[in-house]
Design a protein around this motif. Structure first.
Motif, PDB file in Angstrom:
ATOM      1  N   LEU A   1      -0.443  49.147  -3.425  1.00  0.00           N
ATOM      2  CA  LEU A   1      -1.731  49.212  -4.113  1.00  0.00           C
ATOM      3  C   LEU A   1      -2.798  50.015  -3.369  1.00  0.00           C
ATOM      4  N   THR A   2      -2.680  50.135  -2.058  1.00  0.00           N
ATOM      5  CA  THR A   2      -3.763  50.737  -1.292  1.00  0.00           C
ATOM      6  C   THR A   2      -3.974  52.205  -1.659  1.00  0.00           C
ATOM      7  N   GLY A   3      -5.228  52.632  -1.516  1.00  0.00           N
ATOM      8  CA  GLY A   3      -5.582  54.011  -1.831  1.00  0.00           C
ATOM      9  C   GLY A   3      -5.953  54.838  -0.624  1.00  0.00           C
ATOM     10  N   ASP A   4      -5.729  54.330   0.587  1.00  0.00           N
ATOM     11  CA  ASP A   4      -6.044  55.122   1.786  1.00  0.00           C
ATOM     12  C   ASP A   4      -4.990  54.886   2.850  1.00  0.00           C
ATOM     13  N   LEU A   5      -4.858  55.847   3.749  1.00  0.00           N
ATOM     14  CA  LEU A   5      -3.799  55.817   4.756  1.00  0.00           C
ATOM     15  C   LEU A   5      -4.009  54.733   5.794  1.00  0.00           C
ATOM     16  N   PHE A   6      -5.270  54.439   6.141  1.00  0.00           N
ATOM     17  CA  PHE A   6      -5.488  53.437   7.181  1.00  0.00           C
ATOM     18  C   PHE A   6      -4.992  52.068   6.730  1.00  0.00           C
TER      19      PHE A   6
ATOM     20  N   LEU B   1      -8.375  49.752  -3.755  1.00  0.00           N
ATOM     21  CA  LEU B   1      -7.036  49.523  -4.290  1.00  0.00           C
ATOM     22  C   LEU B   1      -6.918  50.280  -5.603  1.00  0.00           C
ATOM     23  N   VAL B   2      -5.772  50.898  -5.819  1.00  0.00           N
ATOM     24  CA  VAL B   2      -5.571  51.738  -7.002  1.00  0.00           C
ATOM     25  C   VAL B   2      -4.324  51.268  -7.732  1.00  0.00           C
ATOM     26  N   LEU B   3      -4.494  50.951  -9.010  1.00  0.00           N
ATOM     27  CA  LEU B   3      -3.366  50.566  -9.857  1.00  0.00           C
ATOM     28  C   LEU B   3      -3.070  51.695 -10.836  1.00  0.00           C
ATOM     29  N   ASP B   4      -1.859  52.200 -10.801  1.00  0.00           N
ATOM     30  CA  ASP B   4      -1.398  53.153 -11.802  1.00  0.00           C
ATOM     31  C   ASP B   4       0.013  52.762 -12.207  1.00  0.00           C
TER      32      ASP B   4
END
Length: 541
Positions: A135-140, A84-87
């Motif tokens: 929040l997700t960092g990937d396509l799947f 998960l990526v928060l920016d």
């Protein structure tokens, strides 16, 4: 080791999931308890979102890599583990979702949560799907959260039953199943070419692709883009949206306003990350098509706004104008335009959600045959039955409150001063005209369409306002509860705060844009140091 604050990143996903599961176990007759749990959950989500917003904006804008907060699920590092990526962008969308969630849920407590079973569970699952997608960092996992959100939206659309909702629901389900199929095909093709679905890893590998693989990835990106443009309501894939949104209940339609922006969010995220100037053969891929699609959507939505004979459909067509404006701004390829466009995203989403909630309250004033009679009177006059004008009749407080809110929505959607809609549109146009290079013809067309759409919205809203408030045939005052009016006023108040605090808000949007235009900072922030490398560099075993 991660501190307690770092674990807040997963709360927007876990909290609505747990809350929805708990309410699923409760008897359906205990709606008051379910409503209390739902309100408590959304309030906590808003608090957490505001904290995450502060965390994302804690670093200076000139150091975009340092503001990334990365959460490894199961402590498995990317690109193989779920991340998960928060920016700044994801934090902004989380906060916007939480605000709409509270407003819609409070409004529903007046009566809509009793109109069908499992409303509160479906509502929490939709919040979970939206938050996870942001929040997700990937396509799947984007696909996973995308499907969770859609499954919940199917139930919310049909909530309250009725022939109109069932008919609209069938079209909505069919179009979204098609979008899901395209999503799977595009993601599978991208994985076959690159061997990864992690967004940061994709951005790292794209510059090194050979021409044949680059062509395959471009095909995958086009298929993925089609899926998300369908969700955003971009022409010609938007025939379903006005009818569907008009048929939904008021709280569901207000939440659907942020769902259409999910498609815009994903396009913005993928395009700036994977097809930046560092992307080699695929640099800037699809930008001209996005610009064309955005302009055609604005034109289609503008015609729909003028042609709308009902307020719900007018609100649905306003969503098309909003989505087209955002996609068109992205298609310009100018970082200076994206900042005001993000400002417009927040302003238009709040305004459209408030309008959807207001629509039902305004519709209560309309007699079932009022539309036909109003058209007849306008076309042929009413000379036979002269009604003496009353002088000095006080306007009931309810009508005044509804009318004032309607005027505020009209100003926001049309982009007239002094509210935030004007600030956003003016900022986008000013950025387009400040280009160092010769201004392209397409830019002038986009500016003309933005102006035309505002004028058309003003005309349509004025016509509808006169019919609904001024030339009403029935003088009865509708019953409007405080719990229904408060969310509308709160959303409009937020738009007013956005207007007054336009400087700090625009500064945040510009910092967000600067980060989006620095994809290598995202890559190095998400991937471990030994995995990130330079663009196009082979990954170590």
């Amino acid at each position: 080791m991660m501190g307690l604050a770092e674990h807040l990143i997963i709360i927007p996903i876990l909290l609505p999931l747990i809350s929805g599961a708990v309410m699923l176990l409760l008897d359906e007759r205990r709606r008051a308890l379910k409503g209390g749990i739902g309100i408590a959950t959304t309030v906590v989500l808003l608090i957490v979102s505001i904290i995450l917003l502060g965390m994302a904006d804690a670093s200076p804008a000139d150091t975009p890599a340092s503001f990334l907060r990365v959460y490894w699920l199961g402590n498995w590092p990317p690109p193989f583990g779920i991340v998960l990526v928060l920016d700044r962008l994801s934090a902004l969308m989380l906060t916007l979702t939480s605000v709409l969630g509270i407003a819609s849920l409070v409004y529903s407590l007046a009566r809509w949560h009793r109109a069908g079973p499992r409303f509160h569970t479906l509502f929490q699952l939709q919040l979970m799907g939206l938050n996870g997608a942001f929040l997700t960092g990937d396509l799947f996992n984007l696909f996973v959260f995308f499907e969770v959100m859609l499954a919940a939206s199917y139930g919310l659309l049909l909530h309250g039953a009725g022939t109109l909702r069932v008919r609209a629901g069938l079209a909505y389900i069919a179009i979204n199943l098609t979008a899901s199929l395209l999503f799977l095909i595009g993601a599978s093709l991208a994985y076959g070419v690159t061997g990864t679905l992690n967004m940061a890893d994709l951005a790292r590998r794209i510059p090194a692709l050979a021409s044949g693989d680059a062509a395959l990835l471009a095909t995958a990106a086009a298929i993925l883009g089609t899926a998300f443009l369908m969700k955003a309501g971009i022409w010609p894939l938007n025939f379903w949206l006005p009818t569907t949104y008009a048929a939904a209940s008021a709280p569901a339609a207000a939440m659907f306003a942020i769902m259409s922006k999910l498609g815009v969010y994903v396009i913005l995220r993928i395009w700036t990350l994977m097809f930046s100037t560092d992307a080699g053969l695929l640099a800037g891929f699809g930008g001209d098509w996005l610009l064309l699609a955005g302009m055609l959507t604005i034109l289609f939505g503008t015609v729909g706004v003028l042609a709308s004979q009902s307020i719900p459909r007018l609100a649905g067509c306003s969503v098309l104008v909003s989505s087209g404006t955002l996609i068109g701004a992205l298609g310009t390829g100018s970082a200076a335009v994206i900042g005001p466009a993000l400002f417009y995203l927040v302003s238009s989403t709040l305004a459209i959600a408030a309008f959807f909630l207001l629509v039902e309250l305004v519709e209560r004033m309309r007699d079932p045959g009022a539309d036909v009679l109003a058209v007849t009177m306008e076309a042929y006059g009413d000379d036979d039955d002269f009604i003496e004008e009353e002088v000095g009749v006080a306007i009931p407080a309810t009508i005044a409150l509804l009318g004032g809110s309607f005027i505020a929505c009209a100003l926001l959607l049309a982009g007239l001063p002094p509210l935030s809609g004007f600030i956003a549109k003016f900022g986008m146009m000013a950025a387009m005209l400040k280009s160092d290079e010769t201004i392209r013809a397409s830019t002038w067309v986009l500016i003309a369409l933005l102006t035309l759409s505002g004028l058309a919205t003003l005309i349509a809203m004025t016509r509808t306002g006169i019919t609904s408030f001024w030339a009403r045939i029935d003088d009865s005052v509708p019953r409007v509860g405080i719990i229904e009016m408060a969310p509308v006023l709160a959303l409009l108040l937020l738009c007013l705060c956005l207007s007054v605090g336009g400087g700090p808000a625009m500064h945040y949007m510009q910092a967000t844009t600067q980060a989006l235009w620095s994809p290598q900072s995202y890559v190095t922030g998400v991937l471990p140091a030994h995995e990130a490398g330079a663009p196009g560099e082979e990954r170590s075993p």
